[in-house]
Scaffold this active site. Sequence first.
Site, PDB file in Angstrom:
ATOM      1  N   HIS A   1     -24.880 -48.414 -55.633  1.00  0.00           N
ATOM      2  CA  HIS A   1     -24.255 -49.721 -55.900  1.00  0.00           C
ATOM      3  C   HIS A   1     -24.800 -50.704 -54.861  1.00  0.00           C
ATOM      4  O   HIS A   1     -25.143 -50.306 -53.745  1.00  0.00           O
ATOM      5  CB  HIS A   1     -22.742 -49.538 -55.720  1.00  0.00           C
ATOM      6  CG  HIS A   1     -21.908 -50.714 -56.090  1.00  0.00           C
ATOM      7  ND1 HIS A   1     -21.712 -51.796 -55.254  1.00  0.00           N
ATOM      8  CD2 HIS A   1     -21.173 -50.979 -57.193  1.00  0.00           C
ATOM      9  CE1 HIS A   1     -20.895 -52.662 -55.828  1.00  0.00           C
ATOM     10  NE2 HIS A   1     -20.552 -52.202 -57.013  1.00  0.00           N
TER      11      HIS A   1
ATOM     12  N   ASP B   1     -20.557 -42.916 -50.181  1.00  0.00           N
ATOM     13  CA  ASP B   1     -19.810 -43.959 -50.880  1.00  0.00           C
ATOM     14  C   ASP B   1     -18.893 -43.239 -51.877  1.00  0.00           C
ATOM     15  O   ASP B   1     -19.357 -42.715 -52.898  1.00  0.00           O
ATOM     16  CB  ASP B   1     -20.813 -44.881 -51.582  1.00  0.00           C
ATOM     17  CG  ASP B   1     -20.144 -45.841 -52.559  1.00  0.00           C
ATOM     18  OD1 ASP B   1     -18.940 -45.710 -52.816  1.00  0.00           O
ATOM     19  OD2 ASP B   1     -20.861 -46.711 -53.083  1.00  0.00           O
TER      20      ASP B   1
ATOM     21  N   GLN C   1     -16.138 -44.269 -56.395  1.00  0.00           N
ATOM     22  CA  GLN C   1     -15.878 -43.750 -57.746  1.00  0.00           C
ATOM     23  C   GLN C   1     -15.406 -42.301 -57.727  1.00  0.00           C
ATOM     24  O   GLN C   1     -14.984 -41.779 -58.751  1.00  0.00           O
ATOM     25  CB  GLN C   1     -17.142 -43.856 -58.609  1.00  0.00           C
ATOM     26  CG  GLN C   1     -17.598 -45.274 -58.877  1.00  0.00           C
ATOM     27  CD  GLN C   1     -16.604 -46.076 -59.718  1.00  0.00           C
ATOM     28  OE1 GLN C   1     -15.746 -45.522 -60.407  1.00  0.00           O
ATOM     29  NE2 GLN C   1     -16.716 -47.391 -59.655  1.00  0.00           N
TER      30      GLN C   1
ATOM     31  N   LYS D   1      -9.708 -48.813 -56.841  1.00  0.00           N
ATOM     32  CA  LYS D   1     -10.313 -47.922 -57.846  1.00  0.00           C
ATOM     33  C   LYS D   1      -9.445 -46.683 -58.053  1.00  0.00           C
ATOM     34  O   LYS D   1      -9.694 -45.893 -58.953  1.00  0.00           O
ATOM     35  CB  LYS D   1     -11.683 -47.437 -57.379  1.00  0.00           C
ATOM     36  CG  LYS D   1     -12.622 -48.523 -56.926  1.00  0.00           C
ATOM     37  CD  LYS D   1     -13.570 -48.931 -57.997  1.00  0.00           C
ATOM     38  CE  LYS D   1     -14.648 -49.828 -57.433  1.00  0.00           C
ATOM     39  NZ  LYS D   1     -15.231 -50.697 -58.422  1.00  0.00           N
TER      40      LYS D   1
ATOM     41  N   CYS E   1     -23.654 -54.081 -60.769  1.00  0.00           N
ATOM     42  CA  CYS E   1     -24.019 -54.123 -59.334  1.00  0.00           C
ATOM     43  C   CYS E   1     -24.924 -52.969 -58.959  1.00  0.00           C
ATOM     44  O   CYS E   1     -24.772 -52.357 -57.895  1.00  0.00           O
ATOM     45  CB  CYS E   1     -22.777 -54.121 -58.442  1.00  0.00           C
ATOM     46  SG  CYS E   1     -21.738 -55.543 -58.665  1.00  0.00           S
TER      47      CYS E   1
END
Length: 421
Positions: free
Chosen positions: A138, A215, A218, A241, A379
């Site tokens: 991302h 990261d 998600q 999220k 993104c």
Amino acid sequence: MNRRGGSLPPLAEGFVPYQVERLRQAFPILAQRIYGKPLVYLDSAATSQKPQAVIEAMSRFFLEENANVHRGVHYLSLRATEAYEQARAKVQRFLNAAHPEEIVFVRGTTEAVNLVAQTYGKVHVHAGDEVLLSTMEHHSNIVPWQMLCEQSGARLRVAPIDDSGELLLDELERLIGPRTKLVAVTHVSNVLGTVNPIQRIVELAHAQGARVLVDGAQAAPHLKLDVRALGCDFYALSGHKMYGPTGIGALYARRELLEAMPPYQGGGDMILSVSFEKTLYNKPPYRFEAGTPNMVGAIGLGAAVDFLTGLDPIALAAHEQAVLTYAQRALAALPGLRLIGTARDKIGVLSFVLDGIHPHDIGTILDREGIAIRTGHHCAQPLMQRYGLAATARASLGCYSSEQDIDALLAGLAKVQEVFR
Ligand code: PMP
């Protein structure tokens, strides 16, 4: 060991199957009608909806507990501080971090990555060094590193993926060398749904003395997380999220790393003492939380963690995988539809393109049917370039998504194709 960094326990006796209809009732917004049609929310990867428990925890904070934290000696301030620090401990347990001091509250994943780039990165990444990313990152796990490379003279390297959207581990291994100071990689791709083998990546990076930032934006809503089993040095997540509020997230970093890192922003709360001659900085995590923090956000994130951990993780994963499989099969059978992202290990993100139809048109027509999906580059423009696309349509699942949602999507897509016939 499973991909979530832990072993799957056997199904408990008296196991209750996942009751998605009941669960949906915990999300008041889902009962809405849009243009007279039932809302079909398939945009959870952009932001998830919020359960009543999160909304109530946040309003209770304002109704009963609100005061500034860490500063007052009065009752409310102490109570607010306790609630704020309890939220930190909840995130610690959620990630299985060793200490609550290893959790820094930030605005979200974006801020977490920027924080690491501008503190750890500034100290450890120099001219001639390398930062390794993957093609599926991302923008928020690309641009902060690019900025650091521009400032330091370091070089950005990129590990490629195959057509299904899986990282090419051999290539990644080849790219990690003595110059690699940091590997920054997503746990789960927001476009492809791919779940990356973080443990293996960490082994490869650590063998060369490189640190690893994951990261987890998600991953947090879908996977049972265990930063110690993963072995990573940094882990970033966003509250919004994972059924929590916007404006709050967390950075996990191992204690010894945080202790050696310089401050990010200067201001109140991040200091021990200030004089015009010299300022002494506070210990972590406070050193990295300058100014009045997002207290109600942290409370909401704590409630979201309670909500998520209250769901049976095996039942949740089984449900989400069942809806994903149902959706993948149905979409793959649609003439003219191409799924982007078919990794073997993936979660509920379904990116696709339809022959001759722009993704924005798909999104707009579906919207009039009450169906919310996302269209665009998500993104992740370098990833789009990898597939030779400017945009995709993306349906993404949450704990409340059901096969009926997918049926509605399919009916909507049939209308889209009819319009363009
Ligand atoms: N990484 C990934 C994989 C994401 O999906 C997102 C949000 N789309 C981010 C990072 C950035 O998260 P936030 O905007 O909450 O900081």
